[in-house]
Design a protein around this motif. Structure first.
Motif, PDB file in Angstrom:
ATOM      1  N   UNK A   7     -26.484 -15.854  12.297  1.00 23.04           N
ATOM      2  CA  UNK A   7     -25.958 -14.793  11.430  1.00 23.04           C
ATOM      3  C   UNK A   7     -24.465 -14.956  11.200  1.00 23.04           C
ATOM      4  N   UNK A   8     -23.737 -15.349  12.253  1.00 21.84           N
ATOM      5  CA  UNK A   8     -22.284 -15.508  12.115  1.00 21.84           C
ATOM      6  C   UNK A   8     -21.949 -16.643  11.164  1.00 21.84           C
ATOM      7  N   UNK A   9     -22.740 -17.737  11.201  1.00 16.24           N
ATOM      8  CA  UNK A   9     -22.494 -18.860  10.302  1.00 16.24           C
ATOM      9  C   UNK A   9     -22.817 -18.473   8.865  1.00 16.24           C
ATOM     10  N   UNK A  10     -23.917 -17.779   8.648  1.00  9.79           N
ATOM     11  CA  UNK A  10     -24.278 -17.338   7.295  1.00  9.79           C
ATOM     12  C   UNK A  10     -23.216 -16.409   6.723  1.00  9.79           C
ATOM     13  N   UNK A  11     -22.687 -15.514   7.560  1.00  7.87           N
ATOM     14  CA  UNK A  11     -21.620 -14.618   7.087  1.00  7.87           C
ATOM     15  C   UNK A  11     -20.367 -15.410   6.726  1.00  7.87           C
ATOM     16  N   UNK A  12     -20.068 -16.437   7.526  1.00  6.84           N
ATOM     17  CA  UNK A  12     -18.890 -17.253   7.248  1.00  6.84           C
ATOM     18  C   UNK A  12     -19.065 -18.028   5.947  1.00  6.84           C
ATOM     19  N   UNK A  13     -20.284 -18.548   5.697  1.00  7.88           N
ATOM     20  CA  UNK A  13     -20.544 -19.250   4.447  1.00  7.88           C
ATOM     21  C   UNK A  13     -20.406 -18.294   3.267  1.00  7.88           C
ATOM     22  N   UNK A  14     -20.938 -17.078   3.422  1.00  8.40           N
ATOM     23  CA  UNK A  14     -20.826 -16.086   2.357  1.00  8.40           C
ATOM     24  C   UNK A  14     -19.370 -15.725   2.100  1.00  8.40           C
ATOM     25  N   UNK A  15     -18.574 -15.594   3.155  1.00 10.73           N
ATOM     26  CA  UNK A  15     -17.164 -15.237   3.001  1.00 10.73           C
ATOM     27  C   UNK A  15     -16.373 -16.349   2.325  1.00 10.73           C
ATOM     28  N   UNK A  16     -16.862 -17.604   2.481  1.00 16.31           N
ATOM     29  CA  UNK A  16     -16.165 -18.734   1.873  1.00 16.31           C
ATOM     30  C   UNK A  16     -16.566 -18.953   0.419  1.00 16.31           C
ATOM     31  N   UNK A  17     -17.401 -18.104  -0.103  1.00 13.32           N
ATOM     32  CA  UNK A  17     -17.821 -18.222  -1.500  1.00 13.32           C
ATOM     33  C   UNK A  17     -19.303 -18.060  -1.690  1.00 13.32           C
ATOM     34  N   UNK A  18     -20.061 -18.230  -0.603  1.00 14.84           N
ATOM     35  CA  UNK A  18     -21.482 -17.933  -0.635  1.00 14.84           C
ATOM     36  C   UNK A  18     -22.342 -19.007  -1.251  1.00 14.84           C
ATOM     37  N   UNK A  19     -21.754 -20.039  -1.849  1.00 16.05           N
ATOM     38  CA  UNK A  19     -22.574 -21.038  -2.521  1.00 16.05           C
ATOM     39  C   UNK A  19     -23.146 -22.060  -1.556  1.00 16.05           C
ATOM     40  N   UNK A  20     -22.490 -22.211  -0.399  1.00 21.65           N
ATOM     41  CA  UNK A  20     -22.958 -23.214   0.540  1.00 21.65           C
ATOM     42  C   UNK A  20     -22.793 -24.613  -0.021  1.00 21.65           C
ATOM     43  N   UNK A  21     -21.675 -24.863  -0.697  1.00 21.19           N
ATOM     44  CA  UNK A  21     -21.456 -26.157  -1.340  1.00 21.19           C
ATOM     45  C   UNK A  21     -21.406 -27.274  -0.305  1.00 21.19           C
ATOM     46  N   UNK A  22     -21.848 -28.453  -0.745  1.00 20.72           N
ATOM     47  CA  UNK A  22     -21.800 -29.620   0.127  1.00 20.72           C
ATOM     48  C   UNK A  22     -20.360 -29.901   0.565  1.00 20.72           C
ATOM     49  N   UNK A  23     -20.188 -30.111   1.877  1.00 18.92           N
ATOM     50  CA  UNK A  23     -18.862 -30.382   2.426  1.00 18.92           C
ATOM     51  C   UNK A  23     -18.155 -29.152   2.941  1.00 18.92           C
ATOM     52  N   UNK A  24     -18.671 -27.961   2.624  1.00 19.84           N
ATOM     53  CA  UNK A  24     -18.021 -26.725   3.059  1.00 19.84           C
ATOM     54  C   UNK A  24     -17.960 -26.662   4.585  1.00 19.84           C
ATOM     55  N   UNK A  25     -16.781 -26.383   5.131  1.00 20.26           N
ATOM     56  CA  UNK A  25     -16.573 -26.266   6.576  1.00 20.26           C
ATOM     57  C   UNK A  25     -16.236 -24.820   6.906  1.00 20.26           C
ATOM     58  N   UNK A  26     -16.988 -24.224   7.837  1.00 20.27           N
ATOM     59  CA  UNK A  26     -16.737 -22.834   8.234  1.00 20.27           C
ATOM     60  C   UNK A  26     -16.594 -22.759   9.743  1.00 20.27           C
ATOM     61  N   UNK A  27     -15.904 -21.717  10.182  1.00 23.26           N
ATOM     62  CA  UNK A  27     -15.701 -21.483  11.596  1.00 23.26           C
ATOM     63  C   UNK A  27     -14.276 -21.828  11.996  1.00 23.26           C
ATOM     64  N   UNK A  28     -13.996 -21.698  13.288  1.00 22.32           N
ATOM     65  CA  UNK A  28     -14.964 -21.363  14.358  1.00 22.32           C
ATOM     66  C   UNK A  28     -15.334 -19.880  14.381  1.00 22.32           C
ATOM     67  N   UNK A  29     -16.625 -19.625  14.742  1.00 25.22           N
ATOM     68  CA  UNK A  29     -17.127 -18.266  14.894  1.00 25.22           C
ATOM     69  C   UNK A  29     -17.740 -18.137  16.289  1.00 25.22           C
ATOM     70  N   UNK A  30     -17.575 -16.973  16.941  1.00 29.96           N
ATOM     71  CA  UNK A  30     -18.167 -16.790  18.271  1.00 29.96           C
ATOM     72  C   UNK A  30     -19.692 -16.803  18.187  1.00 29.96           C
ATOM     73  N   UNK A  31     -20.318 -17.652  18.981  1.00 32.03           N
ATOM     74  CA  UNK A  31     -21.774 -17.732  19.068  1.00 32.03           C
ATOM     75  C   UNK A  31     -22.136 -17.979  20.526  1.00 32.03           C
ATOM     76  N   UNK A  32     -22.876 -17.061  21.107  1.00 29.31           N
ATOM     77  CA  UNK A  32     -23.258 -17.215  22.507  1.00 29.31           C
ATOM     78  C   UNK A  32     -22.034 -17.237  23.392  1.00 29.31           C
ATOM     79  N   UNK A  33     -21.928 -18.267  24.227  1.00 26.48           N
ATOM     80  CA  UNK A  33     -20.784 -18.378  25.142  1.00 26.48           C
ATOM     81  C   UNK A  33     -19.766 -19.398  24.654  1.00 26.48           C
ATOM     82  N   UNK A  34     -19.795 -19.697  23.335  1.00 27.44           N
ATOM     83  CA  UNK A  34     -18.843 -20.657  22.800  1.00 27.44           C
ATOM     84  C   UNK A  34     -18.392 -20.292  21.403  1.00 27.44           C
ATOM     85  N   UNK A  35     -17.797 -21.267  20.714  1.00 30.10           N
ATOM     86  CA  UNK A  35     -17.278 -21.077  19.357  1.00 30.10           C
ATOM     87  C   UNK A  35     -17.819 -22.203  18.490  1.00 30.10           C
TER      88      UNK A  35
END
Length: 358
Positions: free
Chosen positions: A275-303
């Motif tokens: 969910x955190x990655x999908x939100x980050x992709x949406x915040x970056x434009x939502x298109x999920x374009x090839x090459x798009x880099x998102x994060x770091x986002x907290x997931x579990x016990x890491x980033x």
């Protein structure tokens, strides 16, 4: 009325003794009651009964009502009858595992299901689902053809990698399965597939029309670091050095951050992204374009950092996608059935396991 006389009690006892000896039905008891009442017109006599689930027998009691609201109850238990401490118990066999809405699943059937039905689902939920499917099929049966059963058997073999006759026979020998068991399991799978079709109906098209994009197939690279600082270093190495996420992860790892970065490559439907990655992709434009880099986002016990490598738009006529949506809708139907089911396990503390998988 006055206290019952010894004659009344004697005749009532004899009446009940006769019912017990003859293993009489409730209809026979009611048919014999008028003659008993006729011999004692001053007594208010009635008969009640209870059918025992434990052994299927019927137990009778006679009620002699008196003034002031008092009632005398008389009952007889033959030597061969169900003992008093067992009255009201539910009968079950050592081979029974669980009863759901009156449908009993045996231990043998449960074990047979473990290798063929509903992969990656908690065991207890899987067994409850089997009972719920059997209940639905008993209520509204479906017929399956020999061809449909064979298709289910072939799919089961492919799922286990039993592609040759020798592989199948070796698995049967190791597991103790018989051809009759295989046929029964394949028939169950085919009937379940028919139930899924009937339950889901036309809703697959409705789901895809409403939210097709969430089923896009995304090829994605991920890197998870234990600390936010390491994750930030990977991101900087990717953005400033013109590297891919995996190359940046290798670069940072080679600098001595031993054991702090885990990378992966995977293909996943968009709705199964974290969910955190999908939100980050949406915040970056939502298109999920090839090459798009998102994060770091907290997931579990890491980033976590993620980079989109490719996006394949979902095709509504894709058979694999339609099966996926149908399975998802069927799971939702089963979830609703579990919430309303009465579940009783026949192991451990029965009271402690009621509705544990509901």
């Amino acid at each position: 009325m006055p206290d019952p006389t010894p004659d009344v009690l004697h005749d009532v006892h004899a009446f009940l003794d006769s019912l017990a000896h003859q293993r009489a039905s409730p209809e026979a008891a009611l048919a014999g009651l008028p003659s008993l009442r006729a011999r004692h017109p001053g007594a208010d006599i009635d008969v009640v009964w209870e059918q025992q689930a434990f052994d299927g027998s019927t137990h009778f009691d006679a009620l002699i009502r008196q003034d002031a609201g008092k009632t005398i109850s008389v009952s007889v238990c033959q030597d061969h009858a169900l003992p008093w401490p067992l009255r009201g118990l539910q009968r079950w066999k050592d081979s029974d595992l669980v009863r759901v809405n009156g449908v009993v699943l045996s231990v043998a059937d449960a074990i047979a299901q473990l290798d063929v039905l509903w992969e990656r689902v908690p065991l207890m939920q899987r067994l409850v689902d089997r009972c719920l499917v059997d209940e639905a099929l008993a209520r509204e049966p479906v017929d399956v053809s020999v061809e449909e059963t064979q298709q289910a058997l072939d799919a089961m073999r492919r799922g286990r990698g039993l592609l040759s006759v020798a592989d199948l026979e070796a698995w049967m020998k190791d597991s103790g399965a018989t051809w009759q068991m295989l046929e029964a399991m394949a028939t169950q799978l085919a009937r379940t597939a028919k139930l899924r079709e009937r339950t889901v109906g036309d809703r697959v098209d409705e789901v895809l029309a409403h939210d097709l994009r969430s089923f896009d197939m995304i090829a994605i690279a991920t890197a998870q670091a234990r600390s936010e600082q390491t994750a930030a270093a990977v991101r900087d190495a990717a953005l400033r050095g013109g590297r891919s996420l995996l190359e940046a992860s290798q670069h940072v790892f080679a600098q001595g951050r031993d054991g702090e970065i885990e990378t992966s490559l995977r293909r996943v439907r968009r709705h199964r992204l974290e969910a955190a990655v999908e939100r980050a992709i949406a915040a970056a434009g939502g298109a999920g374009d090839t090459g798009l880099l998102v994060g770091p986002v907290p997931v579990g016990d890491g980033h976590l950092l993620a980079q989109v490598l490719a996006v394949e738009p979902a095709e509504p006529r894709d058979p694999e996608l339609r099966r996926l949506v149908a399975a998802r809708l069927f799971d939702e139907w089963l979830r609703e059935q579990r919430r309303g089911a009465h579940i009783e396990w026949f192991w451990g503390s029965v009271e402690g396991t009621r509705n544990v998988a509901g």
